[in-house]
Design a protein around this motif. Structure first.
Motif, short mmCIF file in Angstrom:
data_model
loop_
_atom_site.label_atom_id
_atom_site.label_comp_id
_atom_site.label_asym_id
_atom_site.label_seq_id
_atom_site.Cartn_x
_atom_site.Cartn_y
_atom_site.Cartn_z
N TYR A 111 9.24 25.74 -29.88
CA TYR A 111 8.43 25.62 -28.67
C TYR A 111 8.14 24.17 -28.30
CZ TYR A 111 8.17 30.59 -29.02
OH TYR A 111 8.54 31.91 -29.08
N HIS A 112 8.64 23.22 -29.10
CA HIS A 112 8.47 21.80 -28.76
C HIS A 112 9.31 21.44 -27.55
CE1 HIS A 112 6.02 19.85 -31.80
NE2 HIS A 112 6.66 20.51 -32.75
N PRO A 113 8.75 20.71 -26.60
CA PRO A 113 9.58 20.19 -25.52
C PRO A 113 10.58 19.16 -26.10
CG PRO A 113 7.27 19.57 -25.21
CD PRO A 113 7.35 20.37 -26.46
N GLU A 114 11.66 18.98 -25.41
CA GLU A 114 12.71 18.06 -25.90
C GLU A 114 12.17 16.65 -26.13
OE1 GLU A 114 16.10 16.90 -27.54
OE2 GLU A 114 15.64 18.97 -27.01
N ALA A 115 11.21 16.20 -25.33
CA ALA A 115 10.64 14.85 -25.53
C ALA A 115 9.97 14.74 -26.90
CB ALA A 115 9.63 14.54 -24.42
N ASN A 116 9.30 15.79 -27.34
CA ASN A 116 8.69 15.78 -28.68
C ASN A 116 9.76 15.70 -29.76
OD1 ASN A 116 6.27 16.18 -27.35
ND2 ASN A 116 5.72 18.03 -28.45
N VAL A 117 10.79 16.49 -29.60
CA VAL A 117 11.88 16.52 -30.58
C VAL A 117 12.51 15.13 -30.70
CG1 VAL A 117 14.16 17.48 -31.10
CG2 VAL A 117 12.34 18.98 -30.26
N GLU A 118 12.75 14.49 -29.58
CA GLU A 118 13.35 13.15 -29.59
C GLU A 118 12.43 12.14 -30.28
OE1 GLU A 118 16.41 11.88 -29.00
OE2 GLU A 118 16.84 14.03 -28.93
N LYS A 119 11.13 12.21 -30.02
CA LYS A 119 10.20 11.29 -30.68
C LYS A 119 10.27 11.47 -32.19
CE LYS A 119 6.13 9.96 -29.01
NZ LYS A 119 4.77 9.98 -28.44
N MET A 120 10.19 12.72 -32.65
CA MET A 120 10.22 12.96 -34.09
C MET A 120 11.56 12.55 -34.69
SD MET A 120 8.03 16.50 -34.51
CE MET A 120 8.81 17.40 -33.18
N ARG A 121 12.64 12.87 -33.99
CA ARG A 121 13.97 12.50 -34.47
C ARG A 121 14.06 10.98 -34.67
NH1 ARG A 121 17.41 15.30 -30.83
NH2 ARG A 121 17.43 17.03 -32.28
N ASN A 122 13.36 10.24 -33.84
CA ASN A 122 13.36 8.78 -33.93
C ASN A 122 12.26 8.24 -34.85
OD1 ASN A 122 15.59 8.15 -32.21
ND2 ASN A 122 14.34 8.86 -30.50
N GLY A 123 11.59 9.14 -35.59
CA GLY A 123 10.59 8.73 -36.56
C GLY A 123 9.26 8.33 -35.94
N ILE A 124 9.01 8.78 -34.71
CA ILE A 124 7.76 8.44 -34.01
C ILE A 124 6.81 9.63 -34.11
CG2 ILE A 124 6.73 7.80 -31.80
CD1 ILE A 124 9.57 6.72 -31.03
N PRO A 125 5.64 9.45 -34.71
CA PRO A 125 4.68 10.55 -34.80
C PRO A 125 4.22 11.01 -33.42
CG PRO A 125 4.03 8.75 -36.25
CD PRO A 125 5.14 8.23 -35.37
N LEU A 126 3.95 12.30 -33.30
CA LEU A 126 3.44 12.85 -32.04
C LEU A 126 1.98 12.49 -31.85
CD1 LEU A 126 4.98 16.44 -32.09
CD2 LEU A 126 5.88 14.39 -30.99
N THR A 127 1.58 12.37 -30.61
CA THR A 127 0.18 12.14 -30.25
C THR A 127 -0.44 13.48 -29.84
OG1 THR A 127 0.66 11.77 -27.92
CG2 THR A 127 0.77 9.83 -29.38
N ASP A 128 -1.74 13.48 -29.66
CA ASP A 128 -2.40 14.69 -29.15
C ASP A 128 -1.80 15.10 -27.81
OD1 ASP A 128 -4.04 14.81 -31.34
OD2 ASP A 128 -5.84 14.15 -30.28
#
Length: 187
Positions: free
Chosen positions: A47-64
Motif C-alpha cells: 500500500y506504499h505509494p511509489e515515492a515511499n518505496v523509492e525513498k526507502m530503496r535509496n536508504g532515506i527514512p520515511l517522514t510522518d
C-alpha cells in the motif's frame, strides 16, 4: 491459586494488525494468522505509494508526511476486507502511537495490534540474512529510533516475542481472540 497465565485484556476487534520494526516477521506472522483465522491478509508494504518505496530503496527514512497516505490506504483496505469476512489481518510497522491511533480512527472501530517484540541484535541478525526489495539494513536504526513500544495499559495491543516460533505466536494470538474461530483443516 491458578498458575495459568491470564488472558490479555484488550477490546475485541475485527481488524488485527501485526506490527513491529522491519524484519520482525510481520508478513510471515500475518499470513500465518490469516490462514489460522481463515481471514484475508493484507501486507502493508503493498500500500506504499511509489515515492515511499523509492525513498526507502535509496536508504532515506520515511517522514510522518510520507506515512499518512500509506496508513490511510491500508486502513481503508482492511475495513473493506473485514466487511466481507468479519475479520481481516494486516502487516504494518505502525511504529508510533500516533500511527496506531490514526489507523484506529480511520477504521472507525477497534483494531488489535499484535506487537512483535525483539531486540536490536535479534532483528539485525534477521535483517542481515534476508533481502528486501526496498528496505536496506541501513534503515534499521531509524526504525528503532521511531518505534514507540505499545503500552498494553493504554493501547489495544498483544505483545509477543519475535523469538517464538511462528506456530507458537499464531497459537498465542488465536487463543487471545475467542471471538474469532481458528480455521482447522478438518472443519
Amino acid at each position: 491459586m491458578s498458575t495459568a497465565p491470564s488472558q490479555p485484556q484488550f477490546e475485541p476487534a475485527r481488524i488485527i494488525i501485526v506490527m513491529g520494526v522491519s524484519s520482525s516477521g510481520k508478513s510471515t506472522i500475518g499470513a500465518a494468522l490469516g490462514r489460522a483465522l481463515h481471514a484475508p491478509f493484507l501486507d502493508g508494504d503493498k500500500y506504499h505509494p511509489e515515492a515511499n518505496v523509492e525513498k526507502m530503496r535509496n536508504g532515506i527514512p520515511l517522514t510522518d508526511e510520507d506515512r499518512w497516505p500509506w496508513l490511510e490506504a491500508l486502513s481503508a483496505a482492511l475495513v473493506e476486507a473485514a466487511e466481507k469476512k468479519n475479520v481481516a489481518v494486516g502487516a504494518c510497522s505502525a511504529l508510533r502511537k500516533t500511527y496506531r491511533d490514526f489507523i484506529t480512527e480511520k477504521a472507525g472501530e477497534p483494531v488489535l495490534f499484535v506487537y512483535l517484540d525483539g531486540s536490536r541484535d535479534v532483528i539485525g541478525e534477521r535483517m542481515a540474512k534476508r533481502h528486501h526489495e526496498y528496505m536496506p539494513t541501513s534503515l534499521l536504526d531509524s526504525q528503532f529510533a521511531t518505534l514507540e513500544v505499545p503500552d498494553p495499559d493504554t493501547e489495544n495491543v498483544l505483545k509477543v516475542p519475535v523469538t517464538d516460533p511462528v506456530n507458537r505466536i499464531v497459537t498465542t494470538v488465536t487463543a487471545a481472540l475467542p471471538q474469532h474461530k481458528s480455521f482447522k483443516r478438518w472443519q
